[in-house]
Structure formats: C-alpha cells, structure tokens
Design a protein around this motif. Sequence first.
Motif, PDB file in Angstrom:
ATOM      1  N   THR A 515       0.857  -1.182   0.000  1.00  0.00           N
ATOM      2  CA  THR A 515       0.000   0.000   0.000  1.00  0.00           C
ATOM      3  C   THR A 515       0.897   1.237   0.000  1.00  0.00           C
ATOM      4  OG1 THR A 515      -0.156   0.356   2.396  1.00  0.00           O
ATOM      5  CG2 THR A 515      -1.586  -1.339   1.452  1.00  0.00           C
ATOM      6  N   THR A 516       0.293   2.380  -0.117  1.00  0.00           N
ATOM      7  CA  THR A 516       1.075   3.611  -0.056  1.00  0.00           C
ATOM      8  C   THR A 516       1.540   3.903   1.367  1.00  0.00           C
ATOM      9  OG1 THR A 516      -0.978   4.872   0.181  1.00  0.00           O
ATOM     10  CG2 THR A 516      -0.081   4.628  -2.041  1.00  0.00           C
ATOM     11  N   LEU A 517       1.034   3.174   2.352  1.00  0.00           N
ATOM     12  CA  LEU A 517       1.393   3.388   3.754  1.00  0.00           C
ATOM     13  C   LEU A 517       2.282   2.290   4.310  1.00  0.00           C
ATOM     14  CD1 LEU A 517      -2.138   4.477   5.039  1.00  0.00           C
ATOM     15  CD2 LEU A 517      -0.247   5.954   4.324  1.00  0.00           C
ATOM     16  N   GLY A 518       2.577   1.272   3.492  1.00  0.00           N
ATOM     17  CA  GLY A 518       3.386   0.160   3.970  1.00  0.00           C
ATOM     18  C   GLY A 518       2.842  -1.159   3.466  1.00  0.00           C
ATOM     19  N   VAL A 519       3.181  -2.230   4.175  1.00  0.00           N
ATOM     20  CA  VAL A 519       2.764  -3.574   3.795  1.00  0.00           C
ATOM     21  C   VAL A 519       1.613  -4.006   4.703  1.00  0.00           C
ATOM     22  CG1 VAL A 519       3.451  -5.985   3.611  1.00  0.00           C
ATOM     23  CG2 VAL A 519       5.055  -4.189   2.957  1.00  0.00           C
ATOM     24  N   LEU A 520       0.486  -4.387   4.088  1.00  0.00           N
ATOM     25  CA  LEU A 520      -0.665  -4.873   4.840  1.00  0.00           C
ATOM     26  C   LEU A 520      -0.638  -6.401   4.799  1.00  0.00           C
ATOM     27  CD1 LEU A 520      -3.285  -4.035   6.346  1.00  0.00           C
ATOM     28  CD2 LEU A 520      -4.472  -4.347   4.163  1.00  0.00           C
ATOM     29  N   VAL A 521      -0.511  -7.039   5.957  1.00  0.00           N
ATOM     30  CA  VAL A 521      -0.415  -8.488   6.071  1.00  0.00           C
ATOM     31  C   VAL A 521      -1.752  -9.015   6.565  1.00  0.00           C
ATOM     32  CG1 VAL A 521       0.860 -10.422   7.039  1.00  0.00           C
ATOM     33  CG2 VAL A 521       2.029  -8.259   6.591  1.00  0.00           C
ATOM     34  N   LEU A 522      -2.327  -9.955   5.796  1.00  0.00           N
ATOM     35  CA  LEU A 522      -3.646 -10.505   6.095  1.00  0.00           C
ATOM     36  C   LEU A 522      -3.511 -11.957   6.514  1.00  0.00           C
ATOM     37  CD1 LEU A 522      -5.414  -9.105   2.907  1.00  0.00           C
ATOM     38  CD2 LEU A 522      -5.539  -8.136   5.199  1.00  0.00           C
ATOM     39  N   GLY A 523      -4.400 -12.392   7.406  1.00  0.00           N
ATOM     40  CA  GLY A 523      -4.397 -13.770   7.881  1.00  0.00           C
ATOM     41  C   GLY A 523      -5.791 -14.339   7.945  1.00  0.00           C
ATOM     42  N   HIS A 524      -5.875 -15.628   8.252  1.00  0.00           N
ATOM     43  CA  HIS A 524      -7.155 -16.307   8.346  1.00  0.00           C
ATOM     44  C   HIS A 524      -7.789 -16.012   9.706  1.00  0.00           C
ATOM     45  CE1 HIS A 524      -6.613 -18.600   4.645  1.00  0.00           C
ATOM     46  NE2 HIS A 524      -5.370 -18.795   5.016  1.00  0.00           N
ATOM     47  N   GLU A 525      -8.890 -15.274   9.675  1.00  0.00           N
ATOM     48  CA  GLU A 525      -9.678 -14.982  10.869  1.00  0.00           C
ATOM     49  C   GLU A 525      -8.832 -14.380  11.986  1.00  0.00           C
ATOM     50  OE1 GLU A 525     -12.893 -15.017  11.052  1.00  0.00           O
ATOM     51  OE2 GLU A 525     -13.041 -15.739   8.998  1.00  0.00           O
ATOM     52  N   GLN A 526      -7.938 -13.457  11.629  1.00  0.00           N
ATOM     53  CA  GLN A 526      -7.175 -12.727  12.629  1.00  0.00           C
ATOM     54  C   GLN A 526      -6.960 -11.300  12.140  1.00  0.00           C
ATOM     55  OE1 GLN A 526      -3.401 -14.599  13.250  1.00  0.00           O
ATOM     56  NE2 GLN A 526      -3.120 -15.066  11.108  1.00  0.00           N
ATOM     57  N   PRO A 527      -6.748 -10.365  13.053  1.00  0.00           N
ATOM     58  CA  PRO A 527      -6.631  -8.967  12.633  1.00  0.00           C
ATOM     59  C   PRO A 527      -5.460  -8.754  11.683  1.00  0.00           C
ATOM     60  CG  PRO A 527      -6.959  -9.137  15.010  1.00  0.00           C
ATOM     61  CD  PRO A 527      -6.715 -10.523  14.519  1.00  0.00           C
ATOM     62  N   ALA A 528      -5.675  -7.890  10.699  1.00  0.00           N
ATOM     63  CA  ALA A 528      -4.618  -7.541   9.756  1.00  0.00           C
ATOM     64  C   ALA A 528      -3.594  -6.636  10.446  1.00  0.00           C
ATOM     65  CB  ALA A 528      -5.209  -6.860   8.535  1.00  0.00           C
ATOM     66  N   ARG A 529      -2.371  -6.614   9.871  1.00  0.00           N
ATOM     67  CA  ARG A 529      -1.298  -5.773  10.403  1.00  0.00           C
ATOM     68  C   ARG A 529      -0.743  -4.915   9.272  1.00  0.00           C
ATOM     69  NH1 ARG A 529      -3.186  -8.179  14.116  1.00  0.00           N
ATOM     70  NH2 ARG A 529      -2.145  -9.264  15.824  1.00  0.00           N
ATOM     71  N   LEU A 530      -0.620  -3.618   9.530  1.00  0.00           N
ATOM     72  CA  LEU A 530      -0.017  -2.696   8.570  1.00  0.00           C
ATOM     73  C   LEU A 530       1.376  -2.345   9.076  1.00  0.00           C
ATOM     74  CD1 LEU A 530      -0.251  -0.893   6.042  1.00  0.00           C
ATOM     75  CD2 LEU A 530      -1.132   0.922   7.540  1.00  0.00           C
ATOM     76  N   VAL A 531       2.399  -2.693   8.287  1.00  0.00           N
ATOM     77  CA  VAL A 531       3.790  -2.451   8.652  1.00  0.00           C
ATOM     78  C   VAL A 531       4.312  -1.307   7.777  1.00  0.00           C
ATOM     79  CG1 VAL A 531       6.092  -3.444   8.869  1.00  0.00           C
ATOM     80  CG2 VAL A 531       4.073  -4.875   9.262  1.00  0.00           C
TER      81      VAL A 531
END
Length: 772
Positions: A515-531
């Motif tokens: 993304t323009t703000l960093g890396v968005l990491v997605l998982g199965h049924e868990q909160p996403a993390r924006l690095v």
Amino acid sequence: MAVVRVFEDDDYGPEYGLLVVRDPDGSEEPDDEVGLPREREQGTEPTGTFAGAGAGWLTAQAGDGCHVVRLELHDDGPPPADHADFDEVLETSYRAGSGGLSLTVLTGGVGGVDLDLGGAGDYRVRVACRRGDTEDGFGDRWLLRLWPDAAPGPPVWLARTRPAVGPGYDGWQSELGYEPMELAGIVGAAAREHGGPVTVAQLDDWGRAHLRPAGWLDAPVWPPPREPLSTGHEDLDRRNATQRAEVLARLAGQQHRLDEIAAELGVPPVRRKRDLLPLLAAAGILRPEGPGGYRAGRPARVDTVLSLPPDRVRAVQQQDARNRYGRLAEDLDAVLRWTSRLPLEVPAAELAERLLVSEAELRDGLAFAERAGLLHTDGAEPLRMWPGRRPQPAPTVPTAPKARAPRSAPARPASPSTASAAAPTLPGPAPDRNPGAGSFRLGAMVRFTGNAADDRRVRAAHPRRSRKEPAGPPFGAPPRAGVVEPDGTVLAWHDGTRVELARLGAARWSRALQTTLGVLVLGHEQPARLVSTAGEVTGFADIRTPGVLLGDGRRMAMVDSEHRRLVSRYRLRVIDLAGGPVQTMPWPHDRAIGLLGAYRDTVFFVDQQAHGVTMRWTPGAEPEPYPHPVQQIDPLTGTGGARTARGVTVVRPDGTSVTVPVDLSARLAPGGTGLWTMRSHPPALTLFPVRPEVAPQVWWLPEDSRSSPQGTYREPVWEDIEHVLFGYQPWHFPREPASGVRLSVRDGTVERLPAIGPRGRSVIFVEPLLTP
C-alpha cells in the motif's frame, strides 16, 4: 441430583447429518479388567438408529438445520425421567479418556474442552432430542446429560418416534440416473407447494420461479458437454478432447439404457425432460392424477418391475436390506459392545423392549446383523448372542494315497561343457525391465551368472539413472515489494540491502499487499497488520478477510458477512488505512455480495441474489448495475473479463469487447492486453493476446525432479506488467537454495530469487501495488 456444569451451543450445524462429541485428548483404551467397550476393528463409530457411544466418542443422527445442543454434567445418579418431553431418548455408557468433552463436527477433529467432566472414567449419558423445537424452527433441541457410572452396561432406548426399520431402497436411482430422478423430485416439491397434483404448465412455471431457464423442460435429458476451448498446449487440448469423447460415450450409454427401460415400460422414447413424465409415471415414481396432473408416487422395487441381470437383482436386494435393517443392526451391535459377559443371554421379548421395537423387527434385524458379520446367535430362546461372525470349523485336509515312486535312471556325470550357465540370483531388488522409465536406483542393480563347474561369476550391471540436472537460471534481485517469512518476519530491500521491518510472529498469514502506507499483512480470521516503511505496526481488528485496494493505494474494500443459524448478513465497507472514516455501501443486509475488484475509486461486485448481476459502487454514491456481466477487473485500466460459452470476453472501458476462444481458467493480465493461464506438469505460463488471430506465447519454467504432486510453484504474483513471481510449494527443496523464480513475459527470461527463510518453507511475496 444436581447439575454441576453446563455447556450450550445454540447454533450447531452438523456435518453429514451427524452430531459429534469427542474426547479432546483422544479415546481411552479399555483396561484388561473391564474390557469395555469392545470397539470395532475397523475403528468405525456406529450411530445406529439414533445415537451411539464408545471410548472417547458419541455420535447421533441429527440431519440438517441449526440445532441447539446442551451438555450437562450431573453429580450422581440419573436425572428424573422426562422421556415424554422428547421425541427420541437413548441412555448409554460412555468412557472418558481425559475427563473432557468437545462438541465438534465429523471432519473438524477435536477442539478445546467444552464440558469438563472432572476426570477420566466411565459415565452414563442420556441423549434426548426434540425435533423442530427451536425459536425459528430451523433445527432440533438436544440435551445430553452425563453422570458418573462405575458399572458400564448396554444402552437402552427410552423413547422412539421414528421407526427403527428404514423405508427400504427401491433401486430406481441406480437404473435411471440422477437427471430423471431429479425431475421426479421437482414434481414432488411443486406438488407440495401447490397443494395437489401439478400439470406440465404448472411444473414449468415452478421451475422458472426457482432459477430454471425458460424452456427448461424442452432441454435434453443429458446435454452434451461443450467443445473444449484452446489451452495453448497440444497435449492438454488432446486430453480435453479425449475426456469429452469419454463423457459423450457415457451419455450415449445412459441414453441407450433409458431407451431400453422406456420400451419395457411401454412408453415413448425419451429425448427431452418433459418426455420423462410418462416414463416416471409408468414406473410408479410419479402418480398421475386428474387431467395431465402428477404428484409423487410410491414405486415398487425396481427388480420387481424391470428385467435385470442376476447380479443387479442381488445388489438391489442387498441395498434394500441394508437400508431397512442396517441401523437396527448397529443398535444390536452396540448392546453387545457394552455387555460385560458373553454370550449375552436374553429373551427376545426383553431385548425387543430394550430397543423399543417389535419382536418381528428384532428377528429381521438379527438376521441382517448376522449376514453382515456384526454378530451371531444360536437362534434359540432365550437368545444367546456373540459379537462378530460365526466361527467356522477348521477345514480337514484329506490324506492322499501314497504313489509309487517311479524308477529313476542312473544319473550321467555332468561335464564342464554341458553344465548350466544359469547361476543362483542373489537376493535383492529385481532388475529394472525398463531402466529409462522408472525412478533412479540408489545403486547399480546386479545379478551374477557363472559356470557351476569353475564357479566363475560375471556381474552384469544395469545402467544407473543419472541424477545430474541442468544448471538453474542465474540469480536475480529479491522481490521488489518484499516478502513475509513463515515466522511472520516482514522483509524489504532498500538499495539491495535486506531490511527487517517487523516481526509479527508465526500465524496463519495468507497474503501481503503493498500500500502507499506500507505492507498490509492478512491472515485467516485474525486482525490484519499494517507495517510501515519505518517498521511501525498498526493492527486492524475489523480487517479479517481479504479485500481489494482502491486506486489511491490507502483504502481497502472488503465484504463482511455474518452467519447465524440460517440467517446471513452482508455489508461492503471501504476502510481508510490512514485512519479516516469507514464508508459503508447502502445495501440490503440479506443480499449476498461477491467482491470482484476495484478501479480508481470504484468498487465492482456481484449481486448474488440477482443471478450474478455485476454492480459497481463509488463511495458517496448509490450502487448501480454495471452494463457488462464481468467476473474480473483490471486495476490498471478498468478492463473487465467475462467467462462465456465461446471463451473469455474482454470488455474495454469504452464498452467495446472481444471474445478470445481460450480455456475459461484464463485470467486478465495487468494492463488488460492479455489473458494468462498456468499449467503444473511441466510448469509453464501461457499468455494469450487479446486478439484471437494471434497465437499464444508459452513461457516454460524450470522444473527439477524434486517437485511435489501439486507441482513446483505456487500461485504466481505479478510484480509489474512485464514480470511474474513464482514461489515454491511448501516442502519443495530446489537443488540450490532459492525462494522461487522471476519470469519476464517480454522476452521469457527466467532468473532465480534469492533464498529467504528456512529451506522447505514457502514465503509470502508482497503483492505490488498496481494502480493507474
């Protein structure tokens, strides 16, 4: 007695019609002193007519729906008798190995402890069910009550409203096939809804009201498969053509059999679906009523109506008997499995009362159970029963009379010149009859031949298959947007230098988006993390499902769905990763949404309640239909792709379109100027220009002998419009450590990606931001 602990699930959905309770830590083997229960050697868990239990497991016939299931632990003794309040009640022993219970589903394994029993040991459980007793009427109400019981014993049925003997199997499904019997089911459903027999016109109206196309009754009973479209590979095209020919041959055989049945029943040949109605009526599957009306009938067993081969007659009769008495036989087997002393000696009337069946049903069930090998009995009164098949007497071997030995001629001495050239074969693997076709041998296979007189031996070595592989392509730069390692470490490369941005920890991470703000990491049924590029981590508790990025690269569109009992709710939201307001699309919550993609500020989706109509929505406006029924959207140009019977239709933003006669697995390449497909064995990416007259371009990828059955590479990631990244499958070990390859679709150049993370573990490539 008092209730000690309770667990309740008011939204339990069975799998395969079974309610399942398991010991979270596995089953307990019976000790030598008690030896109960006697589990089946096959490891099956028979449910019987209603429910069954053993060491660490309990199953019950639950059917479909969303059920309310309550588990109760009582301190001592059975609960008060309340059989009249339930439709089905069974009381049986249960052996706990760990002292816990987990309410689960058939394929779900075991979860955590839902009900703590307080310790391992023997318990008695009363399983009770009240059909349709939920607020919405979509399911049943279950009550399972357990209490300690030091003396395990056979189950007893306390209430039964459904017959223990099944309705039987008429065999028409196996003779006619699915399509004719499907029409019979449609007639039955339409007649129930109509409140009486239905005519052909009413049946046609009912079908169209239930998503059948206009003229569906005039369609062929078995429509032929379409001509296969091009894959760009001759071998795959030949395979698809062969498969189509096989399907056509199978359909011709079904049509031939249907013609034979029509002739035997004295009705006209069947070609269209409407032609099936007289045949189904002649078979008794439908019942004609009034002028041109039909409703469901009660057919006789097929072998009593049609002339069938002896083996088919036997098969139908066996299936009929199994349908009638199979579950009752499992009930009888459960009684024996929990009986401490064998043989079980019991009067027939007493056993029938225990099972709540008639004595005639009991005798039939015993006969089937003995034929099935579940038990055997001496047939006397009182009954004496043993588990398993009846022991067979040991066969006696007749003694053959001794034969007079023939007079032998004097042996001639062997000379060196006449000695056999064959020598004993040394023990070991047999020589390879086709060395070039099989897998390589770890060493050369040998056999020895020699002269028996001088014991000279000659070794004949079979050729050893070489494991030498061609050198791999050169190594190139790491993935441009970064990667996520299996342990959750987010990596990037700045000016060729590896930078560890953050450690998210090992979890079920599935995707990573730039993304323009960093890396968005997605998982199965868990909160996403924006690095962020500075390594700062921001959690998004409301992003738990994959979505699509809008053109600004900072907003994500995603569909939330909630499913409770048989009610589902949907909403489409756009979330600002920078913390701006969340925008929710105005939309009825009960209409299912399928997210397609985004172009600039517009989100494309499918209204699944409206036969898959494509819609678009720009935040701040109302959603509106999109004039083209597409299933893909290119984020760079807004070009759409739609699967049709003639191939993939590419719809340009100006509304013009072109159909490429290509296999329907083809997807839009970034930029919308091509379509691409992947093959696994051998691996290749095939690129089809959006011009049907231009031949496709096949780019072959390197493969070694260590590839898994799933192939060498995972799903590709487009790094830009000219480069594609292919990561290795899990547990793939290339000859030289690498994390995958990069392919240039401009000239076919392939280069390896540097090794990242532990060998044999796949990394997640960050998907680059592709925006206009």
